[in-house]
Every structure is written in structure tokens, then in C-alpha cells.
Design an enzyme around this catalytic site. Sequence first.
Site, PDB file in Angstrom:
ATOM      1  N   TYR A   3       0.821  -1.214   0.000  1.00 18.23           N
ATOM      2  CA  TYR A   3       0.000   0.000   0.000  1.00 18.23           C
ATOM      3  C   TYR A   3       0.858   1.268   0.000  1.00 18.23           C
ATOM      4  CZ  TYR A   3      -4.234  -2.661   1.021  1.00 18.23           C
ATOM      5  OH  TYR A   3      -5.291  -3.522   0.965  1.00 18.23           O
ATOM      6  N   LYS A  10       3.948 -13.942   5.930  1.00 23.73           N
ATOM      7  CA  LYS A  10       4.094 -15.032   4.961  1.00 23.73           C
ATOM      8  C   LYS A  10       5.601 -15.173   4.715  1.00 23.73           C
ATOM      9  CE  LYS A  10       2.126 -17.885   1.955  1.00 23.73           C
ATOM     10  NZ  LYS A  10       1.195 -18.967   2.270  1.00 23.73           N
ATOM     11  N   ASP A  56      -2.213 -17.422   5.883  1.00 26.35           N
ATOM     12  CA  ASP A  56      -3.308 -18.293   5.416  1.00 26.35           C
ATOM     13  C   ASP A  56      -3.801 -19.175   6.559  1.00 26.35           C
ATOM     14  OD1 ASP A  56      -0.742 -19.229   5.184  1.00 26.35           O
ATOM     15  OD2 ASP A  56      -1.037 -20.342   3.341  1.00 26.35           O
ATOM     16  N   ASP A  82      -5.396  -5.197   6.391  1.00 23.71           N
ATOM     17  CA  ASP A  82      -6.616  -4.712   5.752  1.00 23.71           C
ATOM     18  C   ASP A  82      -7.618  -5.855   5.619  1.00 23.71           C
ATOM     19  OD1 ASP A  82      -8.401  -3.150   4.439  1.00 23.71           O
ATOM     20  OD2 ASP A  82      -7.286  -3.038   2.552  1.00 23.71           O
TER      21      ASP A  82
END
Length: 359
Positions: A123, A190, A223, A247
Site C-alpha cells: 500500500y 508469509k 493463510d 486490511d
Amino acid sequence: MINVTLITGDGIGPQIAEATRRCVDATNPGINWELAQAGVDIMEKAGTPLPKETIDSVRKNGVALKAPITTPVGTGFRSINVFLRQQLELYACLRPCKSYKGVRSRYSDIDLVVVRENTEDLYAGIEFEKGKDDTTELINWLNKHNERKIRDDSGISIKPISVAGTQKIVRFAFEYARKQKRKKVTSVHKANIMKFSDGLWLDVSREVAKEYPDIEFEDRIVDNMCMQLIQKPELYDVLVLPNLYGDILSDLCAGLVGGLGVAPGANIGDKGAIFEATHGSAPKYAGQNKVNPCALILSGVLLLQYLDKQEEAKMLEQAVADVIAEGKYVTYDMKPDRNDPTAVGTSEMADAIIEKIKG
Ligand code: NAD
């Protein structure tokens, strides 16, 4: 008295802002509200959706409660919210997600806080458009320096994650946990795939965690985190995440507790803080005294906590919880049947909350 800027917004903004101001004031917190405007209504008069007086007031007071604002189309303003966030360097986005009895939801015992990094990651706004000269130059450079090749017809978004940015947000999460007497911080990433961005995030998270031996620390791959939140959300407490995952998971967590009507939020930095509901300006309900003021009122609870008015914050939150649990003086969206004629308006729901505070 503490000066706080109250940005009344547009659409449903002015009515929920007034309801919130009255409810916060009922706890006697010693706040002097400085009214300021922003949004499409003031744009017609002032020629800008964000007048200088409003920016000055927020800068001067450092603390603002902001009602929603319609994102003006075609004015050159990408978003007033983003602009204010950048001006005040509000690097942390705080989104508590809590089950309140009486709110329809699949879960009943959730009490999570999402802490999202607000300035870096995908972002950051560093984007290269497909086919542009800069993009071709970048692709050529990358292809020269990497075995893996990027296709010529690619668009590229850059994902910067820094040591300094990560330290700040992870420390923020731990400080918040300590102050609000929470037990655990989970850092989400991740790192197994993005070794140099998320890997750095994880390394820094672990380092910062050592400064807070009184608070439990763990990490989760994003995940897996999503699945765990659906299967056993009660295991989690404070989550700290880079911008994009933050987000997405903020909305997931808001969904766990019944959605927009009860989703408060805050953007916080070292120089100040802005408190606001997660929902938007719902223009179709403007001026109808119809919508649910709870998300902004609960943002008022966060404001009181930030100002270290912990007793007042508890009083206000309990009053909101009681009114929702009773289910009588609530707006249409909180009734089992949205056409229920006994639903009350925005200001009447605020009156019921104030009654509870006054005991
Ligand atoms: P929205 O949140 O305004 O509305 C989505 C849905 O939720 C609508 O059906 C609306 O009627 C309902 N809703 C929203 N708040 C409610 C409340 N308090 N009580 C009952 N129902 C409520 O989202 P949108 O329609 O996508 O956006 C409208 C405008 O708001 C857009 O211009 C958007 O850019 C802006 N927006 C502003 C903010 C902000 O100021 N922080 C945040 C999100 C969207």
C-alpha cells in the site's frame, strides 16, 4: 479540559457525530470539542473537501474524532482519510473486534484486536503501470539481475517493509497489549515465501517481543491465521500485521462479530490520533436519523482509552453493550427484522445509552 477536534463529516456523519459527542460527554471526560468540517457538504462552500482550518485544528490538538466522509470523485483528492493519515504520520490502525450480546453473529465470545501497519507494504503507493517507459526500464533491470524473468506486459507494485517501520508497529502492539491488560500478541506474515519482506517482519517481531517478557508472543502464517480465526478465534488476543494482511483480516474479524454496525477504529501515530468508525458515509440515509451510531460511539471508547480515561471508557462501552443486549432502543439494523416498526432512530439510541451511563 482536553481539546479534541470533532470532524462531523457528510452523509450520515453529522448525525452520528452528534450522537457520539453526547454519549462521550455523558461520562464527564473533560473534553472540549472543537468542531471542524470535511467532506462533500463543505466542499461546495469552501471549494475544498478538507479546509485548512480543519487540518490546522487536527494538527494543533493532535486528537480527532472523525465521522465518515464521502470520497469526492474527480477533485484530485485521492482520499481525505489517506491525506490526514499521512499528514499526522498515523502508522498504526487499531481495530478491536468484540462480540456484544444482542448483535447477530455466528460467534458469541470474540475479543480480538487487529493492529495493522498503515504506511508500508504493497500500500506504499509505489506502482509501475504496464507498458510505461519506467516500467520497461525496471523490468529490464530486474531481468538482468534475476534468474526468474518478469513478462514484458506486467504491471508492478512494490512491497517495502522496513526494520524501523516494523519495530514501530510491533512495539505499538505490545504497548497496547500491556496498557489494556491483554495477554498475547500474534505476529502474522508469509515469511516462508517472501523471505526479505515478511521474513524481515518476522525477525523484527521476534526481537521486539524480547522487550516484553510479560506478554506472550507467537507468530502465524497468514493463510493459517485465516483458518484459525474461523475455527478457534477464542485462542487469539492482539494480532499485529503488515498493511495488506491487516486490511483483509480487519474485515474478516469485523465479520466474526457482526459487521459494520459495531466496528470501531483508530489511526494512531506518535504525533496524534484519529478515531473513526469502519463504515462509510451511507449517503442514502443522510439526514434521516436512522442509522446505527454504535461504531462511532465505540470509536469514542477508543478515544477515551487513548486519553487515559479508562473508567470513562469502561462506562461508555458497558452502556452501549447494555442497550444492544436489551435490544429495545436500537436502530433498524440491530432488529431481527429490519422493517421492525419499534426500531428507534440514531439520536434515540444515543439517549438510551446516556440513560444507562447516568444510571
Ligand atoms: P458504507 O459503509 O457507507 O455503506 C455500506 C452499507 O452499510 C450500506 O448499505 C449502508 O447503508 C450500510 N451502513 C453503513 N453504515 C451504517 C450504519 N452506521 N448503520 C446502518 N447501516 C450502515 O460504504 P459505501 O456505500 O461503500 O461508501 C459510501 C461512501 O463512504 C463512499 O464515498 C466511501 O468512499 C466512503 N467511505 C468513507 C469512510 C471513512 O470516512 N472512513 C470509510 C469507508 C467508506
